[in-house]
Design a protein around this motif. Structure first.
Motif, PDB file in Angstrom:
ATOM      1  N   SER A   2     -11.334  -1.855  -5.872  1.00  0.00           N
ATOM      2  CA  SER A   2      -9.957  -2.277  -5.998  1.00  0.00           C
ATOM      3  C   SER A   2      -9.870  -3.786  -5.893  1.00  0.00           C
ATOM      4  O   SER A   2     -10.639  -4.440  -5.183  1.00  0.00           O
ATOM      5  N   THR A   6      -4.416  -5.579  -4.549  1.00  0.00           N
ATOM      6  CA  THR A   6      -3.860  -4.303  -4.999  1.00  0.00           C
ATOM      7  C   THR A   6      -3.591  -3.392  -3.804  1.00  0.00           C
ATOM      8  O   THR A   6      -4.425  -3.262  -2.914  1.00  0.00           O
ATOM      9  N   ILE A   7      -2.432  -2.769  -3.797  1.00  0.00           N
ATOM     10  CA  ILE A   7      -2.056  -1.799  -2.773  1.00  0.00           C
ATOM     11  C   ILE A   7      -1.979  -0.441  -3.438  1.00  0.00           C
ATOM     12  O   ILE A   7      -1.174  -0.237  -4.359  1.00  0.00           O
ATOM     13  N   VAL A   8      -2.821   0.468  -3.021  1.00  0.00           N
ATOM     14  CA  VAL A   8      -2.873   1.782  -3.636  1.00  0.00           C
ATOM     15  C   VAL A   8      -1.527   2.483  -3.478  1.00  0.00           C
ATOM     16  O   VAL A   8      -0.991   2.579  -2.389  1.00  0.00           O
ATOM     17  N   GLY A   9      -0.984   2.970  -4.587  1.00  0.00           N
ATOM     18  CA  GLY A   9       0.296   3.656  -4.570  1.00  0.00           C
ATOM     19  C   GLY A   9       1.478   2.764  -4.890  1.00  0.00           C
ATOM     20  O   GLY A   9       2.567   3.253  -5.178  1.00  0.00           O
ATOM     21  N   LEU A  66       5.469   2.990   0.810  1.00  0.00           N
ATOM     22  CA  LEU A  66       4.892   4.209   0.235  1.00  0.00           C
ATOM     23  C   LEU A  66       5.782   5.407   0.514  1.00  0.00           C
ATOM     24  O   LEU A  66       5.946   6.290  -0.345  1.00  0.00           O
ATOM     25  N   ARG A 328      -4.082  11.460   6.068  1.00  0.00           N
ATOM     26  CA  ARG A 328      -4.007  10.254   5.242  1.00  0.00           C
ATOM     27  C   ARG A 328      -4.715   9.090   5.919  1.00  0.00           C
ATOM     28  O   ARG A 328      -5.371   8.269   5.260  1.00  0.00           O
ATOM     29  N   GLU A 332      -7.783   6.795   4.483  1.00  0.00           N
ATOM     30  CA  GLU A 332      -7.739   5.334   4.404  1.00  0.00           C
ATOM     31  C   GLU A 332      -8.915   4.699   5.134  1.00  0.00           C
ATOM     32  O   GLU A 332      -9.455   3.677   4.697  1.00  0.00           O
ATOM     33  N   ARG A 335     -11.823   5.004   2.858  1.00  0.00           N
ATOM     34  CA  ARG A 335     -11.684   4.044   1.762  1.00  0.00           C
ATOM     35  C   ARG A 335     -12.005   2.632   2.248  1.00  0.00           C
ATOM     36  O   ARG A 335     -12.634   1.836   1.524  1.00  0.00           O
ATOM     37  N   ALA A 347      -9.235  -6.100   1.242  1.00  0.00           N
ATOM     38  CA  ALA A 347      -8.661  -4.792   0.941  1.00  0.00           C
ATOM     39  C   ALA A 347      -9.024  -3.772   2.016  1.00  0.00           C
ATOM     40  O   ALA A 347      -8.228  -2.886   2.346  1.00  0.00           O
ATOM     41  N   ALA A 351      -6.550  -1.396   4.321  1.00  0.00           N
ATOM     42  CA  ALA A 351      -6.703   0.060   4.438  1.00  0.00           C
ATOM     43  C   ALA A 351      -6.739   0.490   5.896  1.00  0.00           C
ATOM     44  O   ALA A 351      -6.116   1.491   6.282  1.00  0.00           O
TER      45      ALA A 351
END
Length: 445
Positions: A2, A6-9, A66, A328, A332, A335, A347, A351
Motif C-alpha cells: 500500500s 493510503t487508508i484502506v477503506g 470507516l 478487525r 490490522e 497487515r 502505513a 494500521a
C-alpha cells in the motif's frame, strides 16, 4: 504494498470524502464522536484535512470515518477543478457499490422525484386505484426497493436512498389501504379526488321485445283437440343423461389460494416487520455460533434500528460489536506486520493505531504502535501511553518493559525508567539491555 498515504477503506489522504445528501444522523444512530467527525467533513472535504482538524487523534478519527462510510453517511467524492467543466455523469453514479449502473440511476432518479409524487404516483398507479391494486403495487415495489433484498452487498450511500424510498412506499400503502386515511388524503388533494371520480356510466339500452315464439302462444293453441292415444304420445325411451357431477376440487388451485392468502398476510406491515425481525435475530445468532462476528453485528444492528427497545438484541449487539472490533483489530495487526516487512513503517504505524482504536485490549497493537511511534518521532505522551498500556496488558513480556524504559529515559523520567528496567531484569536476569540501562541509571540524582 500500500502507498504510504493510503487508508484502506477510504483512499488516499489527498482524496475527498462527502456527506451523503439529506443524511439523517438520528436515523443512522450516530455516536457523538461520529457526529463530530461528520461535521468536519461538511459537504465535501479532503481526508487529510479532516484528520488534521480532529481532536480525537488520527487513529480514532480514521476508525470513525470507516464507521461513517459503513453506515452510509459519507462516500468518496471526486472534485472537479473550477477551470474544468463538470462531468455530465451524476457524481453519485461513480460510487463503487454492488449495483448495476442502470439500477443505480433508477434509484437516484426515484429518490429525487419523491417529493413531487403523490401517493398513487409513487406506487405507479392511476389516481383512485382500489386498495387491491395498491397492495399489489406495494408488494412489487418492495421487492425492488427493500434494502434487505441486497443483504450482504456493499450498497454505500444507496442503502440510505433505498430506505427513504421504501419508507415513502410504506406511507403511501398505509394511507391508500385504510379507508379513513384514504378519504382524508383525497379531501386534502382535490385534484386527485376529481381525477379518481369515475365518469357516469352510460344508460343501459332498452331491450327490444323478443319475437313471438311458440312458447309465447296460449297453451290452448297447443292443446290437441282430440285425445291422442297414450301409446302414440309416449316418447321413445332415451337414456337419461348422468346427473352432473360436481367439479373436482383442484388441490393445486386451493393450495395456490392458501399460499396467496399467507403471502398477503405476510406482506402486512406489522406481520412483515415481526417476521423480518425474527429472521434477523435467528441469522445473527447463527453467525455468532460460527464466529462470523461481522455478519452478526450487521444483523443485530439492523434489528436494533427497527426495534430499539429490544433488550436482548441490545446485549447481543454489544457483544457482537466487541468481537467484531477484536477481529478487525487482529487483521490490522497482521497487515501492519506485513507492511513492516516491506519497510512501509508509516502505513504500518497507521494500521497498528487503527487496531488499538478498535480494541484497546490488544497488547500487540499498543506495543508495536508505541515502538514505531518512537522511531518516527511521534508525540511522546501518546507513545508513552501506548507503551504503558502494553505493559499493563502483558506484563510478563520483557520487550514491553524495555520499550517503556527507553521512552521514559528519553523523556527524562529516570526514576520511573529505573523501576521499569528493574522489572525487566526480574523477568530476564541476563538481559543485556536491562543490565546496561540499570548500570547507566544507578545514580538517578
Amino acid at each position: 504494498m500500500s502507498a504510504p498515504n493510503t487508508i484502506v477503506g477510504l483512499g488516499a489522504r489527498t482524496d475527498h470524502i462527502a456527506t451523503v445528501p439529506n443524511v439523517d444522523p438520528a436515523r443512522l444512530q450516530l455516536t457523538p464522536e461520529e457526529t463530530a467527525v461528520l461535521s468536519l467533513v461538511g459537504r465535501v472535504e479532503r481526508i487529510e484535512l479532516v484528520l488534521s482538524r480532529s481532536t480525537l487523534g488520527e487513529a480514532r478519527t480514521i476508525a470513525l470515518l470507516l464507521s461513517l462510510r459503513a453506515k452510509g453517511a459519507i462516500v468518496p467524492a471526486r472534485v472537479v477543478p473550477r477551470n474544468q467543466p463538470a462531468p455530465a455523469v451524476d457524481a453519485a453514479l461513480a460510487e463503487e457499490v454492488d449495483l448495476e449502473p442502470e439500477r443505480k440511476k433508477e434509484i437516484i432518479d426515484l429518490e429525487r422525484a419523491l417529493d413531487g409524487l403523490d401517493h398513487f404516483a409513487v406506487l405507479g398507479l392511476r389516481p383512485g386505484a382500489p386498495a387491491t391494486e395498491v397492495k399489489q403495487a406495494y408488494y412489487n415495489a418492495s421487492r425492488r426497493y427493500h434494502p434487505d433484498r441486497y443483504f450482504g452487498k456493499n450498497l454505500g450511500s444507496f442503502r440510505a436512498r433505498m430506505e427513504r424510498i421504501f419508507r415513502r412506499l410504506t406511507d403511501a400503502h398505509n394511507v391508500l389501504t385504510q379507508q379513513d386515511k384514504r378519504d382524508a388524503y383525497l379531501k386534502a388533494h382535490p385534484a386527485l379526488a376529481q381525477a379518481a371520480t369515475p365518469a357516469p356510466a352510460p344508460a343501459a339500452p332498452v331491450a327490444s321485445p323478443a319475437p313471438a315464439s311458440a312458447a309465447s302462444y296460449p297453451a290452448t293453441e297447443l292443446t290437441p283437440l282430440t285425445p291422442v292415444p297414450r301409446s302414440l304420445t309416449r316418447p321413445t325411451p332415451v337414456a337419461a343423461p348422468p346427473p352432473p357431477t360436481p367439479a373436482p376440487v383442484n388441490d393445486a388451485e386451493s393450495e395456490a389460494r392458501r399460499a396467496e392468502r399467507q403471502a398477503r398476510l405476510a406482506r402486512h406491515p406489522y406481520m412483515a416487520r415481526n417476521v423480518k425481525l425474527s429472521e434477523l435475530v435467528a441469522r445473527g445468532k447463527a453467525a455468532v455460533a460460527r464466529g462470523d462476528w461481522e455478519r452478526a453485528y450487521q444483523d443485530f444492528h439492523q434489528v436494533q434500528t427497527l426495534d430499539p427497545k429490544n433488550r436482548e438484541v441490545a446485549t447481543l449487539l454489544l457483544e457482537a460489536r466487541k468481537k467484531h472490533d477484536e477481529q478487525r483489530a487482529a487483521v490490522e495487526v497482521s497487515r501492519g506486520r506485513e507492511l513492516e516487512q516491506h519497510s512501509d513503517d508509516v502505513a504500518a504505524l497507521a494500521a497498528y493505531r487503527l487496531a488499538y482504536s478498535l480494541d484497546g485490549s490488544n497488547a500487540e497493537a499498543a506495543y508495536r504502535a508505541a515502538k514505531l511511534g518512537l522511531q518516527q518521532g511521534q508525540d511522546v505522551g501518546e507513545v508513552r501511553a501506548l507503551a504503558q498500556r502494553a505493559v499493563d496488558l502483558q506484563g510478563a513480556r520483557v520487550e514491553h518493559h524495555l520499550l517503556l524504559g527507553r521512552i521514559l529515559m528519553d523523556a527524562g523520567s529516570k526514576k520511573l525508567a529505573k523501576r521499569v528496567f528493574e522489572d525487566a531484569a526480574k523477568l530476564e536476569p541476563d538481559n543485556a539491555e536491562a543490565k546496561a540501562a540499570l548500570k547507566k541509571l544507578r545514580w538517578t540524582f
